[in-house]
Design a protein around this motif. Structure first.
Motif, mmCIF file in Angstrom:
data_model
loop_
_atom_site.group_PDB
_atom_site.id
_atom_site.type_symbol
_atom_site.label_atom_id
_atom_site.label_comp_id
_atom_site.label_asym_id
_atom_site.label_seq_id
_atom_site.Cartn_x
_atom_site.Cartn_y
_atom_site.Cartn_z
ATOM 1 N N PHE A 181 36.217 45.559 43.179
ATOM 2 C CA PHE A 181 35.181 45.736 42.160
ATOM 3 C C PHE A 181 35.746 46.360 40.892
ATOM 4 N N LEU A 182 34.957 46.235 39.822
ATOM 5 C CA LEU A 182 35.301 46.834 38.540
ATOM 6 C C LEU A 182 34.414 48.041 38.286
ATOM 7 N N ARG A 183 35.030 49.135 37.843
ATOM 8 C CA ARG A 183 34.292 50.322 37.406
ATOM 9 C C ARG A 183 34.963 50.835 36.139
ATOM 10 N N ASN A 184 34.209 50.905 35.059
ATOM 11 C CA ASN A 184 34.761 51.328 33.768
ATOM 12 C C ASN A 184 35.975 50.488 33.386
ATOM 13 N N ASN A 185 35.866 49.164 33.632
ATOM 14 C CA ASN A 185 36.901 48.182 33.282
ATOM 15 C C ASN A 185 38.196 48.356 34.074
ATOM 16 N N LYS A 186 38.161 49.098 35.168
ATOM 17 C CA LYS A 186 39.331 49.265 36.026
ATOM 18 C C LYS A 186 39.045 48.679 37.407
ATOM 19 N N THR A 187 39.998 47.879 37.914
ATOM 20 C CA THR A 187 39.833 47.259 39.227
ATOM 21 C C THR A 187 40.092 48.273 40.333
ATOM 22 N N GLN A 188 39.193 48.311 41.310
ATOM 23 C CA GLN A 188 39.343 49.198 42.456
ATOM 24 C C GLN A 188 39.045 48.426 43.735
ATOM 25 N N THR A 189 39.564 48.927 44.843
ATOM 26 C CA THR A 189 39.319 48.325 46.153
ATOM 27 C C THR A 189 38.851 49.404 47.114
ATOM 28 N N VAL A 190 37.864 49.053 47.933
ATOM 29 C CA VAL A 190 37.369 50.002 48.917
ATOM 30 C C VAL A 190 37.153 49.268 50.231
#
Length: 338
Positions: A181-190
């Protein structure tokens, strides 16, 4: 003596600061602004207009002692409890995220209505899903937050929100799911383990409310910059401004035209909240015409309240009931040039 004056002054300052910054369990809504749409909406090589279409807003904020008293004294300010606005489980961040999504939906619907009315093709590109609400106690709690845009599940690009629901729903309690997902234009994985819902023990999930995130593809291109304005109520006025820029004929006819109402993809205009406050805002901005959602005269119609408010504030602004986008266009077609 000086010490006594100092202490008294200090107490007064503290009391003033408490009054300003201590939040009460209420929200205050009041007349906002009526804002010209031409600087906000830009159709590539779009036509200019002599008058203006304007969106109208309601200003809302958490009440303090002073704004609470002001709302009690003002005819067109309203007080609503936190629970009335947010509900029992929705946080303020989630509410704001939902309002921004609703505004995004209003933009998409307005573009589709205007371009189809102009005889131009419309296509959509799916981008993922937005998280609107995280259920406390479920796997997503503390891992995801309102506004996150999920676009992959277990490394698979999403093609629809239904695909997300199907992929997660096929898993069993305790199975792991990987979300990108994207949060504040940064890609993250959970990575989360699905679990049954408390009220539906036969169904598993991660505990989020979601909506589609999609991009509309049109030619000529159009941009709608609304900054932090939320909610769906500007849909009708967006569609009129976009349609006007697509057409050589100027539908403003030189008038200052305000209004409100949601817009569905088929052009249906829906009711909104705060019509009285929006009438006040439009009148202060010098609007001459105001489009009010009529809902075919049903119980949800904003038109009667709009007419009453216009009468109460002694405005010369013409209140026009509309059920559809075409109703507004038909009215403007008959309007003489100013």
């Amino acid at each position: 003596m000086r010490k006594k004056v100092y202490i008294t002054s200090l107490i007064l300052i503290v009391m003033i600061l408490i009054g300003m910054y201590y939040p009460l369990p209420y929200y205050v809504t009041e007349p906002g602004m009526a804002k010209d749409l031409e600087p906000i909406i830009k159709v590539d090589n779009g036509y200019k207009e002599k008058g203006n279409f304007m969106l109208t807003t309601v200003r809302m904020g958490r009440a303090n002692i002073y704004s609470y008293i002001g709302a009690k004294l003002s005819k067109y300010d309203e007080l609503n409890s936190v629970d009335e606005v947010l509900g029992k489980q929705v946080t303020e961040e989630e509410y704001n995220a939902e309002q921004l999504y609703l505004m995004q939906g209003a933009k998409l619907n307005a573009i589709e209505v205007a371009y189809r009315k102009a005889g131009l093709p419309v296509q959509y590109k799916y981008k993922g899903i937005y998280v609107i609400h995280v259920v406390p106690g479920m796997p997503a709690d503390g891992k995801l937050q309102a506004g996150d845009r999920i676009y992959k599940v277990d490394g698979q690009q999403l093609a629809s929100s239904q695909e997300f629901i199907d992929l997660v729903g096929k898993k069993h309690a305790g199975d792991q799911v990987t979300l990108t997902f994207l949060r504040n234009n940064k890609t993250q994985t959970v990575q989360l383990k699905v679990q049954p819902f408390k009220n539906e023990p036969n169904r598993v999930g991660i505990g989020i409310s979601l909506v589609d995130d999609k991009e509309i593809l049109v030619d000529p291109e159009v941009s709608v910059k609304t900054d932090e304005i939320g909610g769906p109520s500007a849909g009708l006025m967006f569609s009129l401004e976009i349609y006007n820029q697509l057409n050589k004929e100027d539908y403003t006819k030189g008038y200052q035209i305000a209004g409100t109402g949601t817009i569905d993809p088929d052009g249906t205009v829906g009711p909104i909240g705060g019509i009285e406050q929006k009438i006040v805002a439009a009148d202060k901005a010098g609007a001459e015409i105001f489009f009010a959602p009529n809902v075919k005269g049903g119980k949800d119609s904003n038109y009667p309240a709009a007419v009453k408010t216009a009468r109460d504030i002694h405005t010369k602004m013409k209140i026009v009931p509309v059920d559809t986008f075409d109703d507004a266009i038909n009215y403007l077609n008959k309007l003489p040039n100013k």
